[in-house]
Design a protein around this motif. Structure first.
Motif, PDB file in Angstrom:
ATOM      1  N   HIS A  55      -8.169  12.593  -1.113  1.00 55.64           N
ATOM      2  CA  HIS A  55      -8.652  12.058  -0.133  1.00 55.64           C
ATOM      3  C   HIS A  55      -9.995  11.121  -0.377  1.00 55.64           C
ATOM      4  CE1 HIS A  55      -7.592  15.303   2.578  1.00 55.64           C
ATOM      5  NE2 HIS A  55      -7.030  15.842   1.081  1.00 55.64           N
ATOM      6  N   ALA A  56      -9.673  10.155   0.424  1.00 56.83           N
ATOM      7  CA  ALA A  56     -10.480   8.811   0.266  1.00 56.83           C
ATOM      8  C   ALA A  56     -11.565   8.651   0.792  1.00 56.83           C
ATOM      9  CB  ALA A  56     -10.035   7.531   1.078  1.00 56.83           C
ATOM     10  N   TRP A  57     -12.046   9.902   2.066  1.00 59.41           N
ATOM     11  CA  TRP A  57     -13.441   9.807   3.260  1.00 59.41           C
ATOM     12  C   TRP A  57     -13.537  11.471   2.845  1.00 59.41           C
ATOM     13  CZ3 TRP A  57     -14.218   5.448   2.543  1.00 59.41           C
ATOM     14  CH2 TRP A  57     -13.551   4.662   3.459  1.00 59.41           C
ATOM     15  N   ARG A  58     -15.088  11.643   1.685  1.00 60.04           N
ATOM     16  CA  ARG A  58     -15.259  13.240   1.978  1.00 60.04           C
ATOM     17  C   ARG A  58     -16.413  14.341   2.264  1.00 60.04           C
ATOM     18  NH1 ARG A  58     -13.334  11.889  -4.133  1.00 60.04           N
ATOM     19  NH2 ARG A  58     -14.478  14.052  -4.687  1.00 60.04           N
ATOM     20  N   ARG A  59     -16.009  15.063   2.111  1.00 50.84           N
ATOM     21  CA  ARG A  59     -17.063  15.869   2.875  1.00 50.84           C
ATOM     22  C   ARG A  59     -18.645  15.318   1.595  1.00 50.84           C
ATOM     23  NH1 ARG A  59     -14.110  21.578   3.817  1.00 50.84           N
ATOM     24  NH2 ARG A  59     -13.407  20.743   1.633  1.00 50.84           N
ATOM     25  N   LEU A  60     -19.501  16.019   2.852  1.00 50.29           N
ATOM     26  CA  LEU A  60     -21.552  15.822   1.973  1.00 50.29           C
ATOM     27  C   LEU A  60     -21.486  17.893   1.983  1.00 50.29           C
ATOM     28  CD1 LEU A  60     -22.769  12.683   3.069  1.00 50.29           C
ATOM     29  CD2 LEU A  60     -21.589  13.370   1.247  1.00 50.29           C
ATOM     30  N   ALA A  67      -5.425   9.070   1.132  1.00 54.24           N
ATOM     31  CA  ALA A  67      -5.773   8.320   0.249  1.00 54.24           C
ATOM     32  C   ALA A  67      -4.898   7.437   0.546  1.00 54.24           C
ATOM     33  CB  ALA A  67      -4.138   8.632  -0.613  1.00 54.24           C
ATOM     34  N   VAL A  68      -5.809   6.134  -0.621  1.00 53.40           N
ATOM     35  CA  VAL A  68      -5.905   4.873  -0.756  1.00 53.40           C
ATOM     36  C   VAL A  68      -5.366   3.682  -1.843  1.00 53.40           C
ATOM     37  CG1 VAL A  68      -7.040   2.660   0.423  1.00 53.40           C
ATOM     38  CG2 VAL A  68      -7.116   4.620   1.567  1.00 53.40           C
ATOM     39  N   ASP A  69      -4.346   3.751  -1.834  1.00 57.33           N
ATOM     40  CA  ASP A  69      -4.245   2.852  -3.162  1.00 57.33           C
ATOM     41  C   ASP A  69      -4.493   1.548  -3.170  1.00 57.33           C
ATOM     42  OD1 ASP A  69      -2.981   0.899  -5.472  1.00 57.33           O
ATOM     43  OD2 ASP A  69      -0.673   1.234  -4.568  1.00 57.33           O
ATOM     44  N   ASP A  70      -5.503   1.137  -3.916  1.00 59.06           N
ATOM     45  CA  ASP A  70      -6.750   0.014  -4.372  1.00 59.06           C
ATOM     46  C   ASP A  70      -6.074  -1.160  -4.598  1.00 59.06           C
ATOM     47  OD1 ASP A  70      -7.227   0.593  -6.950  1.00 59.06           O
ATOM     48  OD2 ASP A  70      -9.105   0.270  -6.675  1.00 59.06           O
ATOM     49  N   GLN A  71      -4.977  -1.330  -4.888  1.00 62.49           N
ATOM     50  CA  GLN A  71      -3.841  -2.223  -5.359  1.00 62.49           C
ATOM     51  C   GLN A  71      -4.055  -3.924  -4.541  1.00 62.49           C
ATOM     52  OE1 GLN A  71       0.168  -1.285  -6.108  1.00 62.49           O
ATOM     53  NE2 GLN A  71      -0.376   0.691  -7.827  1.00 62.49           N
ATOM     54  N   VAL A  72      -4.546  -4.838  -5.345  1.00 65.00           N
ATOM     55  CA  VAL A  72      -4.511  -5.881  -4.983  1.00 65.00           C
ATOM     56  C   VAL A  72      -3.179  -6.228  -3.875  1.00 65.00           C
ATOM     57  CG1 VAL A  72      -5.111  -7.818  -4.391  1.00 65.00           C
ATOM     58  CG2 VAL A  72      -6.816  -6.475  -5.446  1.00 65.00           C
ATOM     59  N   VAL A  73      -2.979  -6.313  -2.475  1.00 65.03           N
ATOM     60  CA  VAL A  73      -1.868  -7.480  -2.315  1.00 65.03           C
ATOM     61  C   VAL A  73      -1.775  -8.839  -2.802  1.00 65.03           C
ATOM     62  CG1 VAL A  73      -0.286  -7.391  -0.327  1.00 65.03           C
ATOM     63  CG2 VAL A  73      -1.603  -5.257  -0.556  1.00 65.03           C
ATOM     64  N   LEU A  74      -0.422  -9.597  -3.029  1.00 63.73           N
ATOM     65  CA  LEU A  74      -0.492 -10.537  -3.097  1.00 63.73           C
ATOM     66  C   LEU A  74       0.289 -11.409  -2.081  1.00 63.73           C
ATOM     67  CD1 LEU A  74       0.503 -10.597  -6.917  1.00 63.73           C
ATOM     68  CD2 LEU A  74      -1.488 -11.366  -6.666  1.00 63.73           C
ATOM     69  N   GLY A  75      -0.103 -12.544  -1.113  1.00 66.97           N
ATOM     70  CA  GLY A  75      -0.045 -12.982  -0.322  1.00 66.97           C
ATOM     71  C   GLY A  75      -0.532 -13.606   0.511  1.00 66.97           C
ATOM     72  N   ALA A  76      -0.460 -13.549   1.605  1.00 63.47           N
ATOM     73  CA  ALA A  76      -1.541 -14.097   2.829  1.00 63.47           C
ATOM     74  C   ALA A  76      -3.125 -13.519   3.098  1.00 63.47           C
ATOM     75  CB  ALA A  76      -1.620 -14.863   4.070  1.00 63.47           C
ATOM     76  N   GLY A  77      -3.625 -13.325   2.490  1.00 66.44           N
ATOM     77  CA  GLY A  77      -5.410 -12.360   3.298  1.00 66.44           C
ATOM     78  C   GLY A  77      -4.839 -11.703   2.116  1.00 66.44           C
ATOM     79  N   ALA A  78      -4.561 -11.845   1.320  1.00 72.28           N
ATOM     80  CA  ALA A  78      -4.793 -10.482   0.226  1.00 72.28           C
ATOM     81  C   ALA A  78      -6.095  -9.466   0.447  1.00 72.28           C
ATOM     82  CB  ALA A  78      -4.701 -10.675  -0.582  1.00 72.28           C
ATOM     83  N   GLY A  79      -5.739  -8.600   0.581  1.00 72.21           N
ATOM     84  CA  GLY A  79      -6.492  -7.005   0.663  1.00 72.21           C
ATOM     85  C   GLY A  79      -5.893  -6.012  -0.097  1.00 72.21           C
ATOM     86  N   ALA A  80      -6.233  -4.775   0.629  1.00 73.77           N
ATOM     87  CA  ALA A  80      -5.782  -3.489   0.053  1.00 73.77           C
ATOM     88  C   ALA A  80      -4.789  -2.526   0.739  1.00 73.77           C
ATOM     89  CB  ALA A  80      -6.680  -2.993  -0.604  1.00 73.77           C
ATOM     90  N   VAL A  81      -4.090  -1.935   0.508  1.00 74.88           N
ATOM     91  CA  VAL A  81      -2.339  -1.046   1.693  1.00 74.88           C
ATOM     92  C   VAL A  81      -3.870  -0.224   1.532  1.00 74.88           C
ATOM     93  CG1 VAL A  81      -0.449  -0.213   1.181  1.00 74.88           C
ATOM     94  CG2 VAL A  81      -0.871  -2.621   0.177  1.00 74.88           C
TER      95      VAL A  81
END
Length: 154
Positions: free
Chosen positions: A60-65, A2-16
């Motif tokens: 799940h982040a990556w799902r079956r087709l 699972a991926v939490d798409d909250q933006v991380v504040l700080g150097a080089g922000a991204g995702a967690v």
């Protein structure tokens, strides 16, 4: 995974990335924005999430087709499937060496060491023990010229 798409504040922000289903062990990994949009994992994640309309933070982040209709299904990919996807992508790209599911982990460790990152930091990011023998073997190849005992002696 699972991926939490909250933006991380700080150097080089991204995702967690919340890696709950992991071959190694569950862990939370910060993923910074890539320097090039075409290979940025955070941008790719947001595009994927929007395309397949992922709205369950515990899903799940990556799902079956579906094999016939190619529609996105509810369940996640199996570990073997992820390796198969990586192998096929390498083949389609015309890469002569055979990529496997392990290739991204090794590539991350090697590239990180080439950029000067410490082995303990590399191990943590990749889900390895701090003094992993396998990781040390990868890094030995990278370090053989910088950490050579003959440097400055000859």
């Amino acid at each position: 995974m699972a991926v939490d798409d909250q933006v991380v504040l700080g150097a080089g922000a991204g995702a967690v990335a919340d890696l709950r289903d992991s071959k190694i062990r569950p862990r939370v990994v910060p993923v910074p924005y890539g320097s090039r949009p075409s290979i940025c994992p955070v941008r790719a994640w947001h595009a994927w999430k929007e395309t397949v309309k992922l709205d369950d933070p515990d899903g799940h982040a990556w799902r079956r087709l579906h094999s016939r209709w190619h529609t996105v299904m509810k369940g996640g990919l199996q570990p073997e499937s992820i390796g198969d996807v990586i192998t096929r992508a390498g083949e389609r790209a015309g890469i002569e060496i055979r990529f496997t599911g392990h290739s991204p982990r090794r590539g991350l460790a090697t590239s990180s060491r080439l950029k000067g990152h410490d082995q303990v930091v590399i191990a943590k990011q990749g889900g390895r023990a701090p003094h992993s023998k396998v990781l040390a073997g990868y890094l030995e190849v990278v370090d053989q010229w910088e950490d050579d005992a003959l440097l400055g002696v000859l």
